[in-house]
Design a protein around this motif. Structure first.
Motif, PDB file in Angstrom:
ATOM      1  N   ALA A 145      -8.367   5.373   8.741  1.00  0.00           N
ATOM      2  CA  ALA A 145      -7.581   4.748   7.722  1.00  0.00           C
ATOM      3  C   ALA A 145      -6.159   4.226   8.038  1.00  0.00           C
ATOM      4  O   ALA A 145      -5.607   4.900   7.822  1.00  0.00           O
TER       5      ALA A 145
ATOM      6  N   ARG B  99       0.943  -1.313   0.040  1.00  0.00           N
ATOM      7  CA  ARG B  99      -0.150   0.085  -0.158  1.00  0.00           C
ATOM      8  C   ARG B  99       0.922   1.262  -0.039  1.00  0.00           C
ATOM      9  O   ARG B  99       0.603   2.322  -0.758  1.00  0.00           O
ATOM     10  N   PHE B 100       1.880   1.220   0.655  1.00  0.00           N
ATOM     11  CA  PHE B 100       2.870   2.359   0.899  1.00  0.00           C
ATOM     12  C   PHE B 100       3.654   2.525  -0.508  1.00  0.00           C
ATOM     13  O   PHE B 100       3.544   3.842  -1.062  1.00  0.00           O
TER      14      PHE B 100
ATOM     15  N   SER C 258       1.358   4.696   6.242  1.00  0.00           N
ATOM     16  CA  SER C 258       2.202   4.934   5.145  1.00  0.00           C
ATOM     17  C   SER C 258       2.796   6.218   5.338  1.00  0.00           C
ATOM     18  O   SER C 258       3.880   6.389   4.933  1.00  0.00           O
TER      19      SER C 258
ATOM     20  N   PHE D 173      -6.070  10.894   7.554  1.00  0.00           N
ATOM     21  CA  PHE D 173      -6.156   9.555   7.661  1.00  0.00           C
ATOM     22  C   PHE D 173      -6.254   9.032   9.221  1.00  0.00           C
ATOM     23  O   PHE D 173      -7.069   7.989   9.316  1.00  0.00           O
TER      24      PHE D 173
ATOM     25  N   GLU E  76      -3.267   3.613   5.357  1.00  0.00           N
ATOM     26  CA  GLU E  76      -2.679   5.001   4.976  1.00  0.00           C
ATOM     27  C   GLU E  76      -2.160   5.925   5.979  1.00  0.00           C
ATOM     28  O   GLU E  76      -1.185   6.538   5.481  1.00  0.00           O
TER      29      GLU E  76
ATOM     30  N   ARG F 285       0.520   9.820  -5.251  1.00  0.00           N
ATOM     31  CA  ARG F 285       0.728  10.954  -4.176  1.00  0.00           C
ATOM     32  C   ARG F 285       2.037  11.660  -4.326  1.00  0.00           C
ATOM     33  O   ARG F 285       2.300  12.644  -3.679  1.00  0.00           O
TER      34      ARG F 285
ATOM     35  N   TRP G 145      -1.517  14.573   5.150  1.00  0.00           N
ATOM     36  CA  TRP G 145      -2.095  13.127   4.692  1.00  0.00           C
ATOM     37  C   TRP G 145      -2.253  12.327   5.963  1.00  0.00           C
ATOM     38  O   TRP G 145      -3.174  11.398   6.177  1.00  0.00           O
ATOM     39  N   THR G 146      -1.326  12.244   6.981  1.00  0.00           N
ATOM     40  CA  THR G 146      -1.037  11.321   8.062  1.00  0.00           C
ATOM     41  C   THR G 146      -2.295  11.552   9.101  1.00  0.00           C
ATOM     42  O   THR G 146      -3.185  10.790   9.473  1.00  0.00           O
TER      43      THR G 146
ATOM     44  N   ILE H 199       0.666   3.997  -2.824  1.00  0.00           N
ATOM     45  CA  ILE H 199       0.225   5.413  -2.619  1.00  0.00           C
ATOM     46  C   ILE H 199       1.238   6.495  -2.938  1.00  0.00           C
ATOM     47  O   ILE H 199       1.076   7.522  -3.683  1.00  0.00           O
ATOM     48  N   TRP H 200       2.521   6.201  -2.630  1.00  0.00           N
ATOM     49  CA  TRP H 200       3.490   7.433  -2.693  1.00  0.00           C
ATOM     50  C   TRP H 200       4.276   7.540  -3.743  1.00  0.00           C
ATOM     51  O   TRP H 200       4.617   8.602  -4.442  1.00  0.00           O
TER      52      TRP H 200
END
Length: 256
Positions: free
Chosen positions: A214, A42-43, A220, A209, A217, A51, A205-206, A46-47
């Motif tokens: 979440a 997922r990490f 991540s 979520f 996320e 993102r 972001w952190t 996402i990044w």
């Protein structure tokens, strides 16, 4: 110390922590601590696929801009103050006062003065990071041997040349120590400012979520911040070795 031995020390603790993480998640079911493999997948998605441009680049830009300005202001002002004794006596109470004030308490003030924008976040980083660099620069300049200074004057070296060839090289180990302290502070302030006053960035972001529960996320964002800290530290050490190749103290630490 051999490269193999250094690599073993560098990777030893992360391997132990990841192993403990895998064992814990295989034995228990904790919603707030996901398994490593799905989280890493997922990490990466996402990044590095979604993102990077919209969140990572703005955060890195604020971090590097704030740190760069702190280095310029800290070194220039530190050299001036370190060279003038009465100026040090005059400003010493101010330094002690500012050092006692937590940087995060400035966020409400800066929000009122500057507003919610990148200038506020960069200003917060500068106001926090400039002091370690400035104080270390002052300490480096004032620790230069008087005999060397007097000898350079007797040899007719002009003031600017003394700064260039004697003062700055002699103070550079302590200047680099101040920059290293500020590196960690800049990363913390970048995240905190984005948590409280931003619509993008890793900190926003952190916390966003975390509020939405979440969990992958949220984790991540934490993993990415740790990765950025490691990369910046490695780059700094590489740069430091080239700037201070002559410094015996650095060579002794490497040989330990």
């Amino acid at each position: 110390m051999t490269i193999l031995k250094k690599t073993g020390y560098f990777l030893g603790l992360p391997i132990i922590l990841v192993s403990a993480w895998i064992i814990y998640t295989s034995l228990t079911t904790n919603f707030f601590i996901p398994e490593p493999a799905p989280l890493v997948n997922r990490f990466v998605k996402i990044w590095f696929q979604e993102r990077f441009v919209s969140d990572v680049l703005p955060s890195l830009g604020r971090l590097l801009a704030g740190l760069g300005l702190s280095i310029v202001f800290g070194v220039v002002i530190g050299v001036v103050i370190g060279s003038v004794q009465w100026l040090r006596w005059l400003l010493e109470p101010l330094f002690e006062f500012i050092r006692a004030v937590p940087s995060t308490i400035l966020i409400p003030v800066l929000l009122l003065l500057i507003g919610i924008n990148d200038a506020m976040k960069i200003t917060l980083i500068v106001l926090s990071c400039v002091w370690p660099i400035l104080l270390n620069t002052v300490a480096g300049v004032t620790s230069i041997d008087e005999v060397l200074l007097n000898t350079s004057k007797m040899m007719g070296l002009k003031k600017l040349d003394r700064m260039r060839y004697l003062v700055l090289p002699a103070a550079s180990p302590q200047i680099m120590a101040g920059i290293r302290q500020s590196l960690a502070v800049a990363l913390i302030l970048m995240v905190v400012s984005e948590m409280f006053a931003s619509t993008d960035g890793i900190g926003h972001w952190t916390i966003n979520f975390q509020n939405r529960v979440a969990i992958p996320e949220m984790w991540s964002g934490i993993l990415l911040l740790g990765l950025i800290g490691v990369v910046l530290s490695v780059i700094f050490q590489w740069f430091q070795k080239r700037i201070l190749a002559w410094y015996e103290g650095l060579k002794e630490n490497e040989n330990d």
